[in-house]
Motif scaffolding. Structure first.
Motif, PDB file in Angstrom:
ATOM      1  N   GLY A  58      45.040  34.817  33.214  1.00 23.94           N
ATOM      2  CA  GLY A  58      44.756  35.011  31.797  1.00 23.94           C
ATOM      3  C   GLY A  58      44.619  33.719  31.032  1.00 23.94           C
ATOM      4  N   ASP A 111      41.190  32.371  29.183  1.00 23.46           N
ATOM      5  CA  ASP A 111      41.071  32.291  27.737  1.00 23.46           C
ATOM      6  C   ASP A 111      40.158  31.152  27.323  1.00 23.46           C
ATOM      7  OD1 ASP A 111      42.672  34.419  27.386  1.00 23.46           O
ATOM      8  OD2 ASP A 111      44.456  33.307  26.741  1.00 23.46           O
ATOM      9  N   GLU A 118      36.371  31.778  26.639  1.00 25.40           N
ATOM     10  CA  GLU A 118      35.865  32.575  25.530  1.00 25.40           C
ATOM     11  C   GLU A 118      35.224  31.646  24.509  1.00 25.40           C
ATOM     12  OE1 GLU A 118      38.411  35.535  23.942  1.00 25.40           O
ATOM     13  OE2 GLU A 118      38.980  36.327  25.895  1.00 25.40           O
ATOM     14  N   ASP A 123      38.581  37.405  28.070  1.00 23.25           N
ATOM     15  CA  ASP A 123      39.867  37.831  28.609  1.00 23.25           C
ATOM     16  C   ASP A 123      40.730  38.401  27.482  1.00 23.25           C
ATOM     17  OD1 ASP A 123      41.766  37.850  30.969  1.00 23.25           O
ATOM     18  OD2 ASP A 123      42.963  36.810  29.458  1.00 23.25           O
ATOM     19  N   ARG A 124      41.114  37.583  26.504  1.00 24.64           N
ATOM     20  CA  ARG A 124      41.955  38.065  25.405  1.00 24.64           C
ATOM     21  C   ARG A 124      41.267  39.168  24.599  1.00 24.64           C
ATOM     22  NH1 ARG A 124      42.538  33.892  21.627  1.00 24.64           N
ATOM     23  NH2 ARG A 124      40.783  32.902  22.673  1.00 24.64           N
ATOM     24  N   ASN A 125      39.968  39.041  24.399  1.00 27.04           N
ATOM     25  CA  ASN A 125      39.213  40.005  23.584  1.00 27.04           C
ATOM     26  C   ASN A 125      38.300  40.888  24.440  1.00 27.04           C
ATOM     27  OD1 ASN A 125      40.100  39.132  20.892  1.00 27.04           O
ATOM     28  ND2 ASN A 125      39.034  37.230  21.408  1.00 27.04           N
ATOM     29  N   ARG A 126      38.691  41.077  25.691  1.00 26.96           N
ATOM     30  CA  ARG A 126      37.830  41.822  26.612  1.00 26.96           C
ATOM     31  C   ARG A 126      37.638  43.274  26.167  1.00 26.96           C
ATOM     32  NH1 ARG A 126      39.516  41.245  32.655  1.00 26.96           N
ATOM     33  NH2 ARG A 126      38.745  39.155  32.219  1.00 26.96           N
ATOM     34  N   ASP A 169      43.183  45.332  24.064  1.00 29.06           N
ATOM     35  CA  ASP A 169      43.488  43.904  24.137  1.00 29.06           C
ATOM     36  C   ASP A 169      44.929  43.598  23.760  1.00 29.06           C
ATOM     37  OD1 ASP A 169      40.922  43.108  24.917  1.00 29.06           O
ATOM     38  OD2 ASP A 169      40.206  43.111  22.848  1.00 29.06           O
ATOM     39  N   ARG A 170      45.576  44.504  23.065  1.00 30.59           N
ATOM     40  CA  ARG A 170      46.877  44.215  22.475  1.00 30.59           C
ATOM     41  C   ARG A 170      48.036  44.982  23.087  1.00 30.59           C
ATOM     42  NH1 ARG A 170      42.838  42.879  19.757  1.00 30.59           N
ATOM     43  NH2 ARG A 170      42.924  41.211  18.203  1.00 30.59           N
ATOM     44  N   ARG A 174      41.074  44.613  35.148  1.00 26.28           N
ATOM     45  CA  ARG A 174      42.458  44.161  35.216  1.00 26.28           C
ATOM     46  C   ARG A 174      43.099  44.434  36.573  1.00 26.28           C
ATOM     47  NH1 ARG A 174      42.655  40.346  31.604  1.00 26.28           N
ATOM     48  NH2 ARG A 174      42.874  41.008  29.440  1.00 26.28           N
TER      49      ARG A 174
END
Length: 422
Positions: free
Chosen positions: A9, A13, A16, A144-147, A297-298, A353
């Motif tokens: 991850g 990141d 992005e 990744d973070r906002n996938r 994402d969260r 994932r």
């Protein structure tokens, strides 16, 4: 071989960038003019014209959708293999062009229903590269973070097509006839899709190549792709848990969609009210894709999925009641549409994932086969239940059970794996 020992991850990141959102825009347009939405949303517009011209029954023409689903169910893994082997962009460009030509060819039919089905078979085979696996594979490589949000925005293309293509088709048919309308709609993947995909749709490259440290040769190399091979995935318990879950979820979420107008009719809504209430479905699909993707994402995706799937379960419960007010009908349609929109975002996110990017296309194709099977079976079972009982209540209650069991199965997936080259 890839082993699960390192969390990629943090490294991912860094890749992005604003450039990735242009790829998302291109993917959204590719989805919008692809095989999934255009035939599905336009066949109902052409059916009255073809029936008048050739005397075909509506049931026989709707069989074309079943033909498409059957073809997609069989060859989706092969399409995924092509994407992994040759790259998503070349597959997308070729498939968009051929799909557009095939759709145009429907204008040449002189009344042969067998030929009509044959045209749909060829169109489904050649257009298979415009389905979700192609677009999500590349988007997956940029984020990744906002996938989840990126997947959600990209997949809103189907909702946009559903919203825009019907009035466009109606205008073309009224002004120029159904044959010209087939040609005009078939031109959309070629005239709109090809230039956008050619200009904007790119696999991610090592963005660090812009620094002085990286050489020009290194910059040309794609990022390392971590994850399982197809053989490793098939030996994984997670693969079969997901397959069972998505079969049940696809069955329950797809089944109400083509039956929606008739479900509302059983509550004695008039035609104008049915049209007004059903129109909210497309907006709910878009909301499900964007909001659901943002939530993925969260939060841990299986837990997030279980909570969100309670919405379509609620929608089914409202539809299964003895009476339904106009406000409750809007809530039910929104809940079902939100779940339907969330489904494909969830699939793409979980594959990325839990199985990684290494053989993403072919693994996605396998799951798409599962979804096509469950989704193709659901509407038939619901229609059969209505024919036998005069109500959808029993089928809808079974759908609630399928949604809840599918959501519970996903909770067995466990934490995300961590990938590293061995």
């Amino acid at each position: 071989m890839k082993s699960q020992v390192w969390d990629a991850g943090a490294a991912l990141d860094s890749r992005e960038s604003p450039r990735g959102w242009l790829v998302v825009l291109a993917a959204m347009i590719g989805v919008a003019v692809g095989l999934s939405p255009i035939p599905f949303y336009t066949i109902g517009m052409f059916a009255p014209e073809l029936s008048r011209e050739f005397g075909w029954s509506f049931a026989s023409m709707m069989g074309s959708i079943a033909v498409q689903s059957a073809v997609v169910m069989v060859i989706s893994p092969l399409a995924g293999f092509a994407v992994d082997r040759y790259g998503a962009r070349p597959v997308a460009l070729v498939s968009l062009f051929l799909f557009g030509l095939c759709f145009m060819s429907l204008s040449l039919n002189q009344g042969s229903l067998v030929l009509f089905y044959g045209q749909w078979v060829v169109m489904s085979v050649l257009g298979i590269g415009t389905l979700s696996a192609t677009w999500t594979r590349v988007v997956n490589g940029w984020f990744d973070r906002n996938r989840g949000l990126a997947f959600g925005i990209a997949s809103t293309g189907t909702g946009l097509t559903g919203f825009l293509i019907k009035p466009f088709a109606a205008w073309m048919i009224a002004e120029f006839g159904w044959r010209t309308a087939f040609v005009a709609i078939g031109a959309l993947p070629i005239v709109i899709g090809l230039p956008v995909i050619f200009a904007l749709f790119r696999e991610n490259r090592q963005l660090a190549a812009e620094s002085d440290v990286m050489t020009e040769d290194a910059a040309a190399q794609p990022l390392a792709e971590h994850g399982m091979t197809l053989q490793e995935a098939l030996r994984s318990a997670r693969f079969w848990i997901m397959a069972a879950a998505f079969f049940l979820i696809a069955f329950a979420l797809t089944a109400p969609t083509p039956n929606l107008e008739n479900i509302l009719k059983t509550f004695r809504f008039d035609l104008a009210d049915i049209g007004r209430i059903a129109a909210s479905f497309g907006l709910a699909v878009i909301a499900g894709r964007v909001i659901g993707g943002w939530l993925l994402d969260r939060f841990w995706a299986p837990g997030c999925a279980f909570v969100i799937l309670l919405l379509p379960a609620l929608g089914n419960w409202l539809f299964a009641g003895d009476s339904l007010s106009g406000g409750a009908a809007l809530v039910a349609v929104f809940c079902v549409g939100f779940g339907a929109g969330f489904e494909f975002d969830l699939l793409a996110f979980l594959i990325s994932r839990y199985f990684g990017q290494r053989n993403y296309g072919v693994i996605y194709g396998c799951f798409y086969t599962v979804i096509a099977c469950g989704g193709g079976l659901g509407p038939v079972v619901y229609g059969y239940a209505f024919d036998r009982t005069g109500t959808y209540a029993v089928a809808l209650l079974c759908g609630i059970g399928c949604i809840l069991i599918g959501g519970l199965l996903l909770l067995l997936m466990g934490p995300y794996p961590r990938w590293q080259d061995r």
